[in-house]
Design a protein around this motif. Structure first.
Motif, PDB file in Angstrom:
ATOM      1  N   GLN A  99       0.839  -1.086   0.145  1.00  0.00           N
ATOM      2  CA  GLN A  99       0.827  -0.188   0.396  1.00  0.00           C
ATOM      3  C   GLN A  99       0.593   1.190   0.208  1.00  0.00           C
ATOM      4  OE1 GLN A  99      -2.553  -0.775   3.428  1.00  0.00           O
ATOM      5  NE2 GLN A  99      -3.698  -1.668   2.282  1.00  0.00           N
ATOM      6  N   ASN A 100       0.449   2.068  -0.668  1.00  0.00           N
ATOM      7  CA  ASN A 100       1.077   3.278  -0.758  1.00  0.00           C
ATOM      8  C   ASN A 100       0.253   4.626   0.584  1.00  0.00           C
ATOM      9  OD1 ASN A 100       2.541   3.567  -2.590  1.00  0.00           O
ATOM     10  ND2 ASN A 100       1.005   3.130  -3.888  1.00  0.00           N
ATOM     11  N   ARG A 101       0.579   5.843   0.694  1.00  0.00           N
ATOM     12  CA  ARG A 101       0.376   6.214   1.975  1.00  0.00           C
ATOM     13  C   ARG A 101      -1.378   6.617   1.898  1.00  0.00           C
ATOM     14  NH1 ARG A 101       4.353   7.599   5.707  1.00  0.00           N
ATOM     15  NH2 ARG A 101       6.648   7.735   4.962  1.00  0.00           N
ATOM     16  N   LEU A 102      -1.935   6.997   2.235  1.00  0.00           N
ATOM     17  CA  LEU A 102      -3.068   7.464   1.943  1.00  0.00           C
ATOM     18  C   LEU A 102      -3.610   8.650   2.192  1.00  0.00           C
ATOM     19  CD1 LEU A 102      -6.233   6.726   2.726  1.00  0.00           C
ATOM     20  CD2 LEU A 102      -6.425   7.329   5.907  1.00  0.00           C
ATOM     21  N   HIS A 103      -2.730   9.159   2.331  1.00  0.00           N
ATOM     22  CA  HIS A 103      -3.229  11.190   2.570  1.00  0.00           C
ATOM     23  C   HIS A 103      -2.444  12.027   1.431  1.00  0.00           C
ATOM     24  CE1 HIS A 103      -5.632  11.278   6.045  1.00  0.00           C
ATOM     25  NE2 HIS A 103      -4.940  10.721   6.393  1.00  0.00           N
TER      26      HIS A 103
ATOM     27  N   ILE B 122      -9.685   9.906  -6.679  1.00  0.00           N
ATOM     28  CA  ILE B 122      -9.382   9.212  -6.578  1.00  0.00           C
ATOM     29  C   ILE B 122      -8.451   7.703  -6.706  1.00  0.00           C
ATOM     30  CG2 ILE B 122      -6.913   9.392  -5.420  1.00  0.00           C
ATOM     31  CD1 ILE B 122      -7.267  11.918  -4.024  1.00  0.00           C
ATOM     32  N   ASP B 123      -7.913   7.170  -7.427  1.00  0.00           N
ATOM     33  CA  ASP B 123      -7.944   5.716  -7.408  1.00  0.00           C
ATOM     34  C   ASP B 123      -6.446   5.476  -6.787  1.00  0.00           C
ATOM     35  OD1 ASP B 123     -10.493   4.946  -8.763  1.00  0.00           O
ATOM     36  OD2 ASP B 123      -9.510   5.646 -11.028  1.00  0.00           O
ATOM     37  N   PRO B 124      -7.400   4.168  -5.773  1.00  0.00           N
ATOM     38  CA  PRO B 124      -5.736   4.509  -4.947  1.00  0.00           C
ATOM     39  C   PRO B 124      -4.313   3.174  -5.945  1.00  0.00           C
ATOM     40  CG  PRO B 124      -7.135   2.568  -4.441  1.00  0.00           C
ATOM     41  CD  PRO B 124      -7.803   3.625  -4.955  1.00  0.00           C
ATOM     42  N   VAL B 125      -3.204   3.950  -6.125  1.00  0.00           N
ATOM     43  CA  VAL B 125      -2.325   2.733  -6.837  1.00  0.00           C
ATOM     44  C   VAL B 125      -0.939   2.233  -5.644  1.00  0.00           C
ATOM     45  CG1 VAL B 125       0.316   3.213  -8.141  1.00  0.00           C
ATOM     46  CG2 VAL B 125      -2.453   4.614  -9.055  1.00  0.00           C
ATOM     47  N   LEU B 126      -0.841   1.019  -6.492  1.00  0.00           N
ATOM     48  CA  LEU B 126      -0.293   0.102  -5.284  1.00  0.00           C
ATOM     49  C   LEU B 126       1.146   0.271  -5.802  1.00  0.00           C
ATOM     50  CD1 LEU B 126      -2.388  -3.116  -5.145  1.00  0.00           C
ATOM     51  CD2 LEU B 126      -2.056  -1.216  -3.482  1.00  0.00           C
ATOM     52  N   THR B 127       1.960  -0.227  -4.601  1.00  0.00           N
ATOM     53  CA  THR B 127       3.661  -0.030  -5.380  1.00  0.00           C
ATOM     54  C   THR B 127       3.489  -1.685  -5.204  1.00  0.00           C
ATOM     55  OG1 THR B 127       3.767   1.852  -4.509  1.00  0.00           O
ATOM     56  CG2 THR B 127       5.798   0.372  -4.838  1.00  0.00           C
TER      57      THR B 127
END
Length: 488
Positions: A85-89, A204-209
């Motif tokens: 997961q990336n950071r939330l904010h 905003i769509d979350p982006v996984l690393t």
């Protein structure tokens, strides 16, 4: 006429004694007068011989670290991929600023992995690390808005203070901004295109690393001729795995196995990916623990007890910015372990009547225990132990200075990651080994014999070949929670 060599010449003795004159010599002189390889038979007066080896280096094996902190799980592919997961904010650094009156223009350094997702009417905090200044502002325009005339990474802001950022003393580069909320007028609507009281909000769509690692094939072999397997020595050999006997090849085979088992762990700790542009080897290499922490984790250089808690507290503050895992393990070399003991002992050095070390309950009537196995600082628990691999003179223990590894902080517990195969979130230890295995072949730790020794021969080779093989890689999840201690 004399005949040479002469054999069987004995001189009697009146008493039962072992003398050179009344026993046959061990002659192997090839016809010469002086024995070439064997001395007189009176060598039977040799000193007492200890038949057991002396273990002057103690237990020489180095493995055990990964068994303490991780787990082993099978895999079936040439590559293991996991997502973190990336950071939330929403926050950005290295932001540039230009002012035109009260309004200011901020430019976010967008790139392949940096996207502007700030929306109009977002409220942001602007920080200037160079001057320590802080300001709050509302976003009046964003290049992320569809149809906006602004460039993709540009936003326009109006400070709530009513004066421009330049007037407030902000520098033009190196700013940090983060979104803390939004502010809309009464009766506004969120629409695809804004006009009048309408406004556009970015979804905003979350982006996984994603990270990956490749297994390496580790091999070793021990070979002994058939003749040597039948040769008995006078020293009773014994090794760490319990091997015992008067056949030297048993020791050699056992030590090859022990050394290979150490290689299984050392490869996971020291492994490096193959830089194909510089190295034409076909093997992909693998990313070990040290390489993963240096690439994605935290590196503490030159930790000493002289700094007291100040330097260690800086590590805690950095952990606060990461995952803030409550329980952590410290695996240290000797000097760094002593530095931690000295740091903790200095806290209570002013106590009257002796030194009090918390759970150790030291008193003036007992032998003082100057070691710590665990301590708590802030909201973190730390459990400290020596790591033999960093102390052994044949490995990392012989390295001092800038190239030395003095310890590693490993978070305890598990992390949640997305498994590509299962298609769901699963919990895994932060540190674990993946090895190749299927219903046909398990390559976690293989060993097999070939040659003529030990029963029916499966080849024409008059020898015993012992083969060892493993195919594995290390998965270092959430490396941002790890700390590597390096020397100066």
């Amino acid at each position: 006429m004399s005949l040479l060599p002469q054999f069987g010449s004995l001189i009697p003795s009146q008493s039962q004694q072992l003398l050179a004159t009344n026993y046959l010599q061990w002659n192997n002189n090839g016809g010469g007068a002086v024995p070439a390889n064997f001395a007189d038979f009176a060598q039977q007066y040799l000193p007492e011989i200890y038949e057991a080896e002396v273990e002057r280096y103690g237990n020489r094996t180095l493995s055990g670290f990964l068994k303490m902190v991780g787990a082993e799980m099978p895999m079936t592919s040439d590559q293991v991929i996991w997502s973190e997961q990336n950071r939330l904010h929403i926050s950005y650094t290295a932001v540039a600023m230009a002012s035109a009156g009260v309004a200011s223009t901020l430019t976010i350094p967008v790139a392949a992995n940096v996207i502007n997702v700030i929306s109009q009417n977002d409220t942001i905090v602007i920080l200037d690390p160079a001057t320590g200044l802080e300001a709050k502002a509302i976003v009046t325009g964003s290049g992320a808005t569809p149809g906006s005339a602004l460039a993709a990474g540009v936003i326009t802001v109006t400070p709530f203070a009513g004066t421009s950022l330049t007037t407030q003393g902000f520098t033009a580069t190196g700013l940090k901004i983060f979104v803390y909320g939004s502010d809309y007028s009464k009766g506004t609507t969120l629409a695809a295109g804004g006009a009048g009281n309408s406004a556009v909000r970015n979804s905003i769509d979350p982006v996984l690393t994603q990270f990956s690692n490749s297994p390496i094939i580790i091999r070793d072999q021990y070979v002994v001729s058939g003749s040597d397997t039948a040769q008995i020595g006078w020293v009773n050999v014994a090794t760490e795995d319990g091997t015992d006997g008067y056949l030297w090849y048993l020791k050699a085979e056992s030590e090859t196995r022990l050394r290979f088992e150490d290689y299984l762990e050392m490869s996971m700790v020291e492994g490096e990916l193959n830089a194909s542009a510089l190295n034409p080897l076909t093997q992909p290499g693998t990313q070990g623990l040290f390489a993963a922490i240096q690439a994605r984790g935290n590196v503490e250089t030159g930790f000493t007890a002289a700094q007291g808690l100040t330097e260690f507290d800086a590590i805690l503050k950095n952990l606060d910015t990461q995952g803030a895992i409550e329980e952590n393990m410290l695996f240290l070399q000797r000097q760094t372990s002593l530095d931690f003991d000295d740091m903790l002992a200095a806290i209570s050095s002013g106590i009257s009547g002796g030194v009090a070390f918390g759970l150790f309950e030291n008193s003036s009537e007992m032998a003082l225990n100057l070691g710590f196995s665990g301590f708590r600082r802030g909201s973190y628990d730390f459990y400290k132990t020596d790591w033999k691999y960093l102390n052994d003179a044949s490995t990392r223990g012989a390295i001092n200075g800038v190239n030395s590894i003095e310890g590693v902080l490993v978070p305890a517990g598990t992390s949640t990651v997305y498994d590509q195969v299962l298609g769901t979130n699963i919990r895994r230890p932060f540190l674990h080994v993946r090895y190749r295995a299927s219903q046909t072949d398990d390559r976690r730790m293989k060993s097999w014999l070939t040659g003529s020794v030990g029963g029916a021969s499966n080849s024409t080779l008059d020898a015993m070949e012992v083969n060892f093989l493993s195919e594995r890689c290390l998965v270092t999840q959430a490396a941002n929670n790890f700390v590597l201690f390096r020397g100066l």
